[in-house]
Design an enzyme around this catalytic site. Structure first.
Site, PDB file in Angstrom:
ATOM      1  N   HIS A 118      -0.444 -11.596  -4.978  1.00 27.60           N
ATOM      2  CA  HIS A 118       1.009 -10.917  -4.900  1.00 27.60           C
ATOM      3  C   HIS A 118       1.600 -11.568  -6.069  1.00 27.60           C
ATOM      4  O   HIS A 118       2.912 -11.125  -6.136  1.00 27.60           O
ATOM      5  CB  HIS A 118       1.022 -10.675  -3.715  1.00 27.60           C
ATOM      6  CG  HIS A 118       0.181  -9.896  -2.692  1.00 27.60           C
ATOM      7  ND1 HIS A 118       0.007  -8.493  -3.054  1.00 27.60           N
ATOM      8  CD2 HIS A 118      -0.681  -9.918  -1.745  1.00 27.60           C
ATOM      9  CE1 HIS A 118      -0.639  -7.589  -2.293  1.00 27.60           C
ATOM     10  NE2 HIS A 118      -1.080  -8.463  -1.724  1.00 27.60           N
ATOM     11  N   HIS A 120       0.621  -1.387  -0.241  1.00 32.47           N
ATOM     12  CA  HIS A 120      -0.070  -0.394  -0.003  1.00 32.47           C
ATOM     13  C   HIS A 120       0.687   1.303  -0.259  1.00 32.47           C
ATOM     14  O   HIS A 120       0.659   2.545  -0.849  1.00 32.47           O
ATOM     15  CB  HIS A 120      -1.404  -0.476   1.262  1.00 32.47           C
ATOM     16  CG  HIS A 120      -1.632  -1.313   1.100  1.00 32.47           C
ATOM     17  ND1 HIS A 120      -2.568  -1.599   2.513  1.00 32.47           N
ATOM     18  CD2 HIS A 120      -2.479  -1.814   0.304  1.00 32.47           C
ATOM     19  CE1 HIS A 120      -3.156  -2.739   2.100  1.00 32.47           C
ATOM     20  NE2 HIS A 120      -3.137  -3.170   1.113  1.00 32.47           N
ATOM     21  N   HIS A 126      -8.825  -2.733  -4.820  1.00 32.37           N
ATOM     22  CA  HIS A 126      -8.395  -2.000  -4.538  1.00 32.37           C
ATOM     23  C   HIS A 126      -7.091  -3.588  -5.629  1.00 32.37           C
ATOM     24  O   HIS A 126      -5.950  -3.241  -4.213  1.00 32.37           O
ATOM     25  CB  HIS A 126      -8.922  -2.818  -2.661  1.00 32.37           C
ATOM     26  CG  HIS A 126      -7.352  -3.061  -2.218  1.00 32.37           C
ATOM     27  ND1 HIS A 126      -7.068  -2.382  -1.550  1.00 32.37           N
ATOM     28  CD2 HIS A 126      -6.514  -4.615  -1.352  1.00 32.37           C
ATOM     29  CE1 HIS A 126      -5.839  -2.702  -0.451  1.00 32.37           C
ATOM     30  NE2 HIS A 126      -5.800  -3.753  -1.186  1.00 32.37           N
ATOM     31  N   ASP A 139      -3.083  -3.135  -5.600  1.00 37.78           N
ATOM     32  CA  ASP A 139      -2.009  -4.092  -4.962  1.00 37.78           C
ATOM     33  C   ASP A 139      -1.409  -4.539  -6.056  1.00 37.78           C
ATOM     34  O   ASP A 139      -0.134  -4.216  -6.605  1.00 37.78           O
ATOM     35  CB  ASP A 139      -2.780  -5.342  -4.499  1.00 37.78           C
ATOM     36  CG  ASP A 139      -3.051  -5.258  -3.575  1.00 37.78           C
ATOM     37  OD1 ASP A 139      -2.959  -4.110  -2.483  1.00 37.78           O
ATOM     38  OD2 ASP A 139      -3.964  -5.895  -2.813  1.00 37.78           O
TER      39      ASP A 139
END
Length: 302
Positions: A278, A92, A251, A255
């Site tokens: 991720h 973030h 979101h 990311d």
């Protein structure tokens, strides 16, 4: 699974100057995972340094450059490690810096985990804007994607394609199936500082109630409440409300931007992802950098 396409483009240099912040600024909070109080101080940095995390709580103030070679696998978050020194949940912060086009910055932290604050990048964006952003003398290079690269499998993947635009685009398709309380959704944007601030920075991290309870049984997230992020029960977020109908997909784009910033310079291309996370983002960065090295070697020998 990694796939290459055949389309090629010419490499170029980004026609803007590098940027840093005008003065130091602080964000305080606690880590969502381990619950420790942490103080983050963003400091100006010289041209060509990039983003560097500094553990001010350890002897000698060890430094970890925000580069993909220092990334280590940790569940549901992005972390860096150099030697025995680690910093966790950096995505973030990295998204805020990349979204605002801040190329050089030292991030001094008083613990091993970045503060979760409200689960988004917005508090970091607000602090960096308060500090002010200034141009520097050096030009900021970039990587221009020359041919498509895809990472993942049929049910989870991310790819980047060449673009004729001078701005990167990001699209995320989220679909956890008919039994999930998180509805199928999509979000995309052309990345500019204003678009990041207005459309992306406030989107928060999310988790299912059963996942949150499982983490707490393992001693993780004990200080984090339902109001700190989006925790989905059968009927939707618990003790919270969505900021956007497609906040979860937003979101995921946030990311992506934070993880891809570990390339160390902007990557110009069209990014499209489906149910990726991720790990896929990091693998794509590694593939793009490997492609860059190969093409540079080919041109050197031509």
């Amino acid at each position: 699974m990694l796939q290459h396409g055949s389309q090629r483009r010419i490499w170029s240099t980004l026609p803007r100057r590098q940027r840093t912040i005008a003065r130091p600024v602080v964000v305080e909070g606690y880590g969502f995972w381990w619950g420790q109080d942490v103080r983050v101080e963003f400091r100006p940095a010289p041209p060509n340094q990039g983003i560097v995390f500094v553990r001010r709580d350890l002897p000698g103030f060890p430094r970890i450059p925000a580069r993909i070679e220092y990334r280590v696998n940790t569940p549901r978050r992005s972390s860096l490690q150099r030697g025995e020194v680690r910093i966790e949940m950096i995505e973030h912060v990295m998204a805020a810096l990349a979204g605002l086009e801040i190329d050089n910055c030292e991030v001094w932290v008083s613990g091993s985990e970045m503060p979760g604050v409200d689960g988004s990048s917005a508090p970091f964006v607000a602090a960096l804007q308060e500090a002010g952003i200034v141009e520097q003398s050096a030009l900021q290079p970039r990587i221009v994607v020359e041919r498509p690269i895809r990472i993942g499998e049929e049910d989870q993947w991310i790819e980047v394609r060449p673009t004729q635009s001078e701005r990167s685009t990001f699209v995320y398709y989220l679909d956890y199936g008919p039994s999930s309380p998180i509805t199928p959704q999509v979000f995309g944007l052309t990345l500019t500082p204003n678009a990041f601030i207005c459309q992306l920075a406030e989107s928060r991290t999310f988790v299912l109630k059963e996942e949150a309870e499982h983490l707490r049984q393992q001693g993780v997230g004990l200080r984090t409440s339902y109001r700190d992020l989006l925790v989905f029960g059968p009927e939707g977020p618990l003790d919270n409300a969505l900021r956007f109908p497609n906040e979860c997909a937003r979101h995921k784009v946030l990311d992506m931007i934070g993880d891809i910033a570990l390339a160390g310079m902007p990557i110009l291309g069209e990014f499209v992802a489906y149910r990726s996370g991720h790990r896929h983002n990091a693998q794509l960065v590694e593939a793009v950098l490997a492609e860059q090295r190969m093409l540079m070697a080919e041109r050197k020998c031509a």
